[in-house]
Design an enzyme around this catalytic site. Structure first.
Site, short mmCIF file in Angstrom:
data_model
loop_
_atom_site.label_atom_id
_atom_site.label_comp_id
_atom_site.label_asym_id
_atom_site.label_seq_id
_atom_site.Cartn_x
_atom_site.Cartn_y
_atom_site.Cartn_z
N HIS A 1 1.16 -1.34 0.00
CA HIS A 1 -0.66 -0.32 0.17
C HIS A 1 0.82 1.07 0.02
O HIS A 1 0.76 2.09 -0.70
CB HIS A 1 -0.66 0.03 1.31
CG HIS A 1 -2.15 -0.92 0.99
ND1 HIS A 1 -2.21 -2.08 2.09
CD2 HIS A 1 -3.02 -1.41 0.24
CE1 HIS A 1 -3.43 -2.38 1.98
NE2 HIS A 1 -3.98 -2.47 1.27
N LYS B 1 -18.17 -6.59 6.76
CA LYS B 1 -16.41 -7.44 7.05
C LYS B 1 -15.97 -7.33 8.07
O LYS B 1 -17.18 -6.77 9.43
CB LYS B 1 -15.16 -6.39 6.62
CG LYS B 1 -15.51 -6.50 5.01
CD LYS B 1 -14.07 -6.46 3.96
CE LYS B 1 -13.89 -7.00 2.39
NZ LYS B 1 -12.62 -6.32 1.78
N ARG C 1 -1.98 -6.29 -8.20
CA ARG C 1 -0.79 -6.76 -7.88
C ARG C 1 -1.19 -8.49 -9.15
O ARG C 1 0.25 -8.79 -9.46
CB ARG C 1 -1.31 -7.69 -6.55
CG ARG C 1 -0.78 -7.21 -5.67
CD ARG C 1 -1.24 -7.42 -4.10
NE ARG C 1 -3.46 -7.68 -4.41
CZ ARG C 1 -3.34 -8.44 -3.36
NH1 ARG C 1 -3.01 -8.76 -2.01
NH2 ARG C 1 -5.10 -8.84 -3.98
N SER D 1 -2.95 -7.51 3.16
CA SER D 1 -3.82 -8.07 4.17
C SER D 1 -3.59 -8.82 4.74
O SER D 1 -3.35 -9.13 6.38
CB SER D 1 -4.10 -5.85 4.48
OG SER D 1 -4.21 -5.61 4.17
#
Length: 164
Positions: free
Chosen positions: A17, A41, A90, A128
């Site tokens: 990040h 979440k 990514r 993460s």
């Protein structure tokens, strides 16, 4: 002035990040790192904790603002008078999802652009979720996250026993 928003959950912020943020401020006048409040979440860190970790990790970058939002990103963009969304990629799987998001955002507001940035190759595996999993099992994360995040993870998982 070109104001970009880098949205995400940042639970927690990683060097991947930070790479996107540091490269983003070279392109845009201002970058707002916007922590998404998503009640569906189950984050490890509260919104306030995530914002504070991002603040600590980016304190050396004056063009960065830290904020949070819920609801539609496009509504937040209008509120902030921002015109560009930054998304880090990514892998191809990231692109497929982010292309869908960029397309719906463009449909909702054609004046907002999405700017895709490929992550640095050394962070292409990093997420993460992976960081939290390694930290949960007391593995080393010092080369994956800033020191403030490493310390926060250590505290979160201090009483967590590893079983095999």
């Amino acid at each position: 002035m070109i104001h970009a928003v880098y949205p995400g959950s940042f639970d927690p912020i990683t060097y991947g990040h930070l790479d996107i943020i540091q490269r983003g401020v070279k392109i845009f006048d201002k970058v707002t790192v916007a922590v998404l409040i998503n009640p569906s979440k189950n984050p490890l860190f509260t919104v306030e904790e995530r914002m504070e970790l991002i603040r600590q990790a980016t304190k050396h970058i004056p063009q960065v603002e830290i904020d949070s939002f819920n609801g539609l990103l496009i509504d937040y963009m209008k509120k902030k008078n921002a015109n560009t969304i930054i998304k880090g990629l990514r892998a191809v799987s990231d692109f497929e999802y982010e292309l869908q998001m960029a397309s719906i955002n463009r449909k909702l507001d054609p004046t907002i652009e999405t700017f895709f940035m490929m992550t640095n190759n050394k962070y292409s595996f990093l997420s993460s979720s992976i960081v939290k999993e390694v930290a949960r099992h007391h593995g080393q994360v010092n080369d994956l996250v800033p020191a403030c995040v490493e310390e926060a993870l250590r505290k979160k998982f201090a009483g967590h026993k590893v079983t095999f």
